[in-house]
Design a protein around this motif. Structure first.
Motif, PDB file in Angstrom:
ATOM      1  N   VAL A  91       3.506  13.657   4.440  1.00  0.00           N
ATOM      2  CA  VAL A  91       4.357  12.995   3.227  1.00  0.00           C
ATOM      3  C   VAL A  91       4.124  13.865   2.230  1.00  0.00           C
ATOM      4  O   VAL A  91       3.254  14.126   1.577  1.00  0.00           O
ATOM      5  CB  VAL A  91       4.013  11.678   2.819  1.00  0.00           C
ATOM      6  CG1 VAL A  91       5.263  10.966   2.161  1.00  0.00           C
ATOM      7  CG2 VAL A  91       4.134  10.589   4.434  1.00  0.00           C
ATOM      8  N   THR A  92       5.452  14.272   1.251  1.00  0.00           N
ATOM      9  CA  THR A  92       5.703  14.766  -0.020  1.00  0.00           C
ATOM     10  C   THR A  92       5.719  13.331  -0.863  1.00  0.00           C
ATOM     11  O   THR A  92       6.595  12.769  -0.638  1.00  0.00           O
ATOM     12  CB  THR A  92       6.598  15.737   0.099  1.00  0.00           C
ATOM     13  OG1 THR A  92       6.491  16.889   0.980  1.00  0.00           O
ATOM     14  CG2 THR A  92       6.787  16.472  -1.184  1.00  0.00           C
ATOM     15  N   ALA A  93       4.890  13.415  -1.977  1.00  0.00           N
ATOM     16  CA  ALA A  93       5.244  12.448  -3.066  1.00  0.00           C
ATOM     17  C   ALA A  93       4.546  12.669  -4.212  1.00  0.00           C
ATOM     18  O   ALA A  93       3.482  13.607  -4.378  1.00  0.00           O
ATOM     19  CB  ALA A  93       4.526  11.075  -2.362  1.00  0.00           C
ATOM     20  N   ASP A  94       4.961  12.249  -5.437  1.00  0.00           N
ATOM     21  CA  ASP A  94       4.337  12.395  -6.616  1.00  0.00           C
ATOM     22  C   ASP A  94       3.825  11.216  -7.395  1.00  0.00           C
ATOM     23  O   ASP A  94       4.779  10.312  -7.556  1.00  0.00           O
ATOM     24  CB  ASP A  94       5.695  12.917  -7.563  1.00  0.00           C
ATOM     25  CG  ASP A  94       5.337  13.641  -8.883  1.00  0.00           C
ATOM     26  OD1 ASP A  94       4.014  13.723  -9.085  1.00  0.00           O
ATOM     27  OD2 ASP A  94       5.925  13.214  -9.801  1.00  0.00           O
ATOM     28  N   LEU A  95       2.343  11.238  -7.135  1.00  0.00           N
ATOM     29  CA  LEU A  95       1.826   9.852  -7.409  1.00  0.00           C
ATOM     30  C   LEU A  95       1.110   9.898  -8.719  1.00  0.00           C
ATOM     31  O   LEU A  95       0.797  11.244  -9.405  1.00  0.00           O
ATOM     32  CB  LEU A  95       0.666   9.671  -6.297  1.00  0.00           C
ATOM     33  CG  LEU A  95       1.340   9.169  -5.032  1.00  0.00           C
ATOM     34  CD1 LEU A  95       0.103   9.039  -4.206  1.00  0.00           C
ATOM     35  CD2 LEU A  95       2.511   8.444  -4.772  1.00  0.00           C
ATOM     36  N   GLU A  96       1.211   9.092  -9.515  1.00  0.00           N
ATOM     37  CA  GLU A  96       0.222   8.861 -10.697  1.00  0.00           C
ATOM     38  C   GLU A  96      -1.081   8.821 -10.516  1.00  0.00           C
ATOM     39  O   GLU A  96      -1.632   8.412  -9.487  1.00  0.00           O
ATOM     40  CB  GLU A  96       0.826   7.843 -11.527  1.00  0.00           C
ATOM     41  CG  GLU A  96       2.007   7.875 -11.979  1.00  0.00           C
ATOM     42  CD  GLU A  96       2.608   6.635 -12.858  1.00  0.00           C
ATOM     43  OE1 GLU A  96       1.886   5.878 -13.328  1.00  0.00           O
ATOM     44  OE2 GLU A  96       3.839   6.360 -12.802  1.00  0.00           O
ATOM     45  N   SER A  97      -1.888   9.189 -11.484  1.00  0.00           N
ATOM     46  CA  SER A  97      -3.587   9.266 -11.471  1.00  0.00           C
ATOM     47  C   SER A  97      -3.846   7.860 -10.940  1.00  0.00           C
ATOM     48  O   SER A  97      -3.519   6.963 -11.501  1.00  0.00           O
ATOM     49  CB  SER A  97      -4.155   9.625 -12.671  1.00  0.00           C
ATOM     50  OG  SER A  97      -5.533   9.514 -12.537  1.00  0.00           O
ATOM     51  N   GLY A  98      -4.930   7.712 -10.031  1.00  0.00           N
ATOM     52  CA  GLY A  98      -5.436   6.647  -9.471  1.00  0.00           C
ATOM     53  C   GLY A  98      -4.563   5.801  -8.416  1.00  0.00           C
ATOM     54  O   GLY A  98      -5.102   4.659  -7.822  1.00  0.00           O
ATOM     55  N   GLN A  99      -3.344   6.325  -7.928  1.00  0.00           N
ATOM     56  CA  GLN A  99      -2.735   5.634  -6.924  1.00  0.00           C
ATOM     57  C   GLN A  99      -3.001   6.681  -5.643  1.00  0.00           C
ATOM     58  O   GLN A  99      -3.255   7.636  -5.408  1.00  0.00           O
ATOM     59  CB  GLN A  99      -1.135   5.749  -7.277  1.00  0.00           C
ATOM     60  CG  GLN A  99      -0.877   5.038  -8.633  1.00  0.00           C
ATOM     61  CD  GLN A  99       0.791   5.350  -8.802  1.00  0.00           C
ATOM     62  OE1 GLN A  99       1.310   6.425  -8.511  1.00  0.00           O
ATOM     63  NE2 GLN A  99       1.307   4.248  -9.298  1.00  0.00           N
ATOM     64  N   THR A 100      -2.893   5.495  -4.567  1.00  0.00           N
ATOM     65  CA  THR A 100      -2.983   6.319  -3.330  1.00  0.00           C
ATOM     66  C   THR A 100      -1.661   5.922  -2.399  1.00  0.00           C
ATOM     67  O   THR A 100      -1.375   4.738  -2.682  1.00  0.00           O
ATOM     68  CB  THR A 100      -4.467   5.835  -2.655  1.00  0.00           C
ATOM     69  OG1 THR A 100      -4.291   4.368  -2.756  1.00  0.00           O
ATOM     70  CG2 THR A 100      -5.506   6.255  -3.325  1.00  0.00           C
ATOM     71  N   LEU A 101      -1.416   6.918  -1.599  1.00  0.00           N
ATOM     72  CA  LEU A 101      -0.330   6.517  -0.528  1.00  0.00           C
ATOM     73  C   LEU A 101      -0.785   6.067   0.759  1.00  0.00           C
ATOM     74  O   LEU A 101      -2.018   6.486   1.356  1.00  0.00           O
ATOM     75  CB  LEU A 101       0.391   8.000  -0.300  1.00  0.00           C
ATOM     76  CG  LEU A 101       1.642   7.975   0.426  1.00  0.00           C
ATOM     77  CD1 LEU A 101       2.692   6.936  -0.343  1.00  0.00           C
ATOM     78  CD2 LEU A 101       2.013   9.323   0.757  1.00  0.00           C
ATOM     79  N   HIS A 102      -0.057   5.050   1.190  1.00  0.00           N
ATOM     80  CA  HIS A 102      -0.592   4.411   2.513  1.00  0.00           C
ATOM     81  C   HIS A 102       0.598   4.280   3.625  1.00  0.00           C
ATOM     82  O   HIS A 102       1.862   4.387   2.981  1.00  0.00           O
ATOM     83  CB  HIS A 102      -0.974   3.039   2.349  1.00  0.00           C
ATOM     84  CG  HIS A 102      -2.244   2.832   1.383  1.00  0.00           C
ATOM     85  ND1 HIS A 102      -3.444   2.441   2.103  1.00  0.00           N
ATOM     86  CD2 HIS A 102      -2.532   3.120   0.110  1.00  0.00           C
ATOM     87  CE1 HIS A 102      -4.539   2.585   0.899  1.00  0.00           C
ATOM     88  NE2 HIS A 102      -3.989   2.908   0.111  1.00  0.00           N
ATOM     89  N   VAL A 103       0.416   4.041   4.804  1.00  0.00           N
ATOM     90  CA  VAL A 103       1.568   4.083   5.476  1.00  0.00           C
ATOM     91  C   VAL A 103       1.107   2.572   6.366  1.00  0.00           C
ATOM     92  O   VAL A 103      -0.265   2.051   6.535  1.00  0.00           O
ATOM     93  CB  VAL A 103       1.537   5.118   6.751  1.00  0.00           C
ATOM     94  CG1 VAL A 103       0.420   5.273   7.654  1.00  0.00           C
ATOM     95  CG2 VAL A 103       2.796   4.756   7.713  1.00  0.00           C
TER      96      VAL A 103
END
Length: 178
Positions: A91-103
């Protein structure tokens, strides 16, 4: 006069591909054992293969009527032979500091629909994220991505994404967040 007996037992269907007893030098393959239950049906050995009456397993139970002077065999610890597909989520994503990407998805390996059990993707350091999950073969998969800050869901996709895992091999989903 002979008596018929009715037996109700908890059953787990299994496939003839798996034979835990095969390690025994005297073990008979399941497919040749009369009264065995394979793929949810009773089987009887013949010279050309297996035949038998279909038994429906519902809620882990089945009822079997056994005529007098006959028998039925039940393999107590049988497990289904389930092929797993190594499924990669990129996945391509632009997250902020402290955030995590989940499915999260409809398959237990993807959290079974529960955001609390979602699977975290690993950041690659270049705005892309990846995880690999073992999913059952030939299965319809419905999933979506979500962003968490700690255990709190900050945002999630509104629509589900879908695919069907192949019968064998691997699968890769290349996605972009939102």
């Amino acid at each position: 006069m002979a008596t018929r007996h009715r037996v109700t037992a908890a059953l787990t269907p299994f496939s003839n591909k798996q034979a835990p007893e095969a390690s025994s030098p005297t073990a008979t393959p399941r497919a040749t054992r009369p009264g065995a239950i394979e793929d949810g049906r009773a089987v009887a050995a013949t010279t050309t293969g297996c035949t038998g009456t279909k038994i429906t397993v519902s809620g882990g139970q089945a009822t079997v009527t056994i005529p007098a002077n006959n028998a039925v065999a039940i393999h107590v610890n049988a497990k289904a032979d389930i092929t797993k597909i190594a499924t990669t989520f990129n996945v391509t994503a632009d997250l902020e500091s402290g955030q995590t990407l989940h499915v999260v998805g409809n398959i237990p390996a993807l959290g079974g629909g529960s955001t609390a059990n979602s699977v975290a993707l690993t950041a690659n350091g270049d705005g892309t994220y990846k995880t690999i999950a073992e999913l059952p073969a030939s299965t319809a998969v419905s999933y979506k991505y979500l962003i968490k800050n700690g255990a709190t869901v900050v945002e999630q996709e509104a629509a589900n994404r879908t695919f069907t895992t192949p019968a064998n091999g691997t699968h890769t989903s290349n996605d972009t967040w939102k």
